[in-house]
Design a protein around this motif. Structure first.
Motif, PDB file in Angstrom:
ATOM      1  N   LEU A 157      -4.530 -48.742  39.011  1.00  8.96           N
ATOM      2  CA  LEU A 157      -3.158 -48.123  39.235  1.00  8.96           C
ATOM      3  C   LEU A 157      -2.069 -49.172  38.974  1.00  8.96           C
ATOM      4  N   PRO A 158      -1.161 -48.789  38.683  1.00  9.00           N
ATOM      5  CA  PRO A 158      -0.557 -47.280  38.425  1.00  9.00           C
ATOM      6  C   PRO A 158      -1.218 -46.723  37.060  1.00  9.00           C
ATOM      7  N   LEU A 159      -1.498 -45.540  37.153  1.00  6.44           N
ATOM      8  CA  LEU A 159      -1.930 -44.771  35.957  1.00  6.44           C
ATOM      9  C   LEU A 159      -0.780 -44.444  35.337  1.00  6.44           C
ATOM     10  N   TYR A 163      -1.001 -38.987  32.590  1.00  5.12           N
ATOM     11  CA  TYR A 163      -2.403 -38.714  32.866  1.00  5.12           C
ATOM     12  C   TYR A 163      -2.400 -38.004  34.485  1.00  5.12           C
ATOM     13  N   LEU A 165      -3.826 -36.097  37.932  1.00  7.62           N
ATOM     14  CA  LEU A 165      -4.879 -35.853  38.925  1.00  7.62           C
ATOM     15  C   LEU A 165      -4.902 -34.514  39.304  1.00  7.62           C
ATOM     16  N   PHE A 253       0.277 -42.575  40.680  1.00  8.57           N
ATOM     17  CA  PHE A 253      -0.298 -41.628  39.763  1.00  8.57           C
ATOM     18  C   PHE A 253       0.318 -40.107  39.945  1.00  8.57           C
ATOM     19  N   THR A 254       0.161 -39.283  39.010  1.00 16.48           N
ATOM     20  CA  THR A 254       0.932 -38.185  38.903  1.00 16.48           C
ATOM     21  C   THR A 254      -0.003 -37.005  39.339  1.00 16.48           C
TER      22      THR A 254
END
Length: 293
Positions: A157-159, A163, A165, A253-254
């Motif tokens: 992280l961070p992605l 990208y 999830l 992350f998203t």
């Protein structure tokens, strides 16, 4: 004034000074003067220690056992602590054993040893060492990773913001830069893009500096969950007792938890004649979660 050199043997000797006149008649006699000849070195002390091997404290307490102190020829003895070979603290006088000694620490490695010195100045050989590491720096997060359960290769992280999830259960791994107190779990807060809080459960220390928990992204969470999520880690304590400062990670992350919705371009009934061999159906698929699936 007068002086005389003597070479007494080991042991206790008593002397008196007698003055005489020229005829050899005693004029006066002094009191008894005692000389104790002690050339034996004290027995090497042994140590008892049940304290921490790493600490953020200023000192530690060590119990020093002095063998044969009851038969010491030249009491009292003095017990001196050494840290990394340098005398540390004030020597302590002792006539009985054991002796409890408070030893001041320096930052980093502390190799603590002791020496016994009798009243005649004889020094014992140095004791075995007690090793204590002093660390006063705060614990810090060195990295975080996320993956689905059963997946070995975790993603750091961070992605990438592109990208996403989806819904599911994910493992969240937090790495620290030093050995940690594994009786104290960190507090991990994950705030989803829409402001909802994701629960973190099942947290365990899998190594001295690695903590793993699970986060759940609900299916069809909607606007309360979709978007960029942030993480905050706090509350962890290292093996020396130093508490960490809060560690925030924005845009970690998203999330796209919402299912794509398919619809027909028109819901009007289509009538097909006997001469037609094909029918064309048209529609749209809309993903409100943001991933564009």
């Amino acid at each position: 004034d007068w002086s005389v050199g003597i070479s007494p043997d080991e042991g206790t000797h008593e002397y008196v000074a007698v003055s005489r006149d020229s005829l050899g008649i005693e004029i006066s006699r002094s009191g008894v003067f005692k000389v104790i000849v002690d050339r034996a070195v004290p027995t090497t002390p042994t140590l008892s220690y049940s304290g921490p091997t790493t600490t953020n404290g200023e000192s530690v307490t060590v119990t020093v056992n002095i063998p044969d102190i009851e038969t010491e020829t030249s009491p009292p003895v003095k017990v001196q602590a050494f840290v990394n070979g340098v005398a540390a603290g004030t020597p302590q006088s002792a006539t009985t054993s054991p002796v409890t000694m408070s030893v001041p620490l320096v930052d980093g490695t502390n190799r603590i040893t002791f020496e016994v010195i009798d009243a005649a100045g004889n020094k014992s050989t140095m004791s075995d060492a007690v090793n204590v590491f002093k660390d006063t720096t705060a614990a810090e997060v060195s990295g975080m990773f996320i993956s689905r359960p059963g997946v070995v290769a975790s993603m750091p992280l961070p992605l990438d913001p592109g990208y996403f999830l989806g819904a599911g259960i994910f493992k969240l791994q937090v790495n620290f830069g030093k050995d940690m107190n594994r009786t104290v779990n960190p507090v991990i807060t994950v705030q989803a893009g829409g402001g909802s809080i994701l629960s973190v459960s099942g947290g365990v220390w899998v190594a001295s500096s690695t903590f793993v928990g699970e986060i759940v992204v609900p299916k069809n969470g909607g606007a309360g969950y979709d978007g960029a999520a942030s993480i905050n880690v706090s509350g962890a304590v290292d093996a020396s007792g130093n508490a960490m400062a809060d560690y925030p990670l924005g845009n970690a992350f998203t999330i796209d938890s919402s299912n794509a919705v398919a619809s027909f371009e028109s819901n009007d009934t289509i009538f097909v004649s006997a001469s037609s061999t094909k029918v064309l159906l048209k529609g749209d698929v809309i993903d409100s979660g943001g991933s564009g699936v």
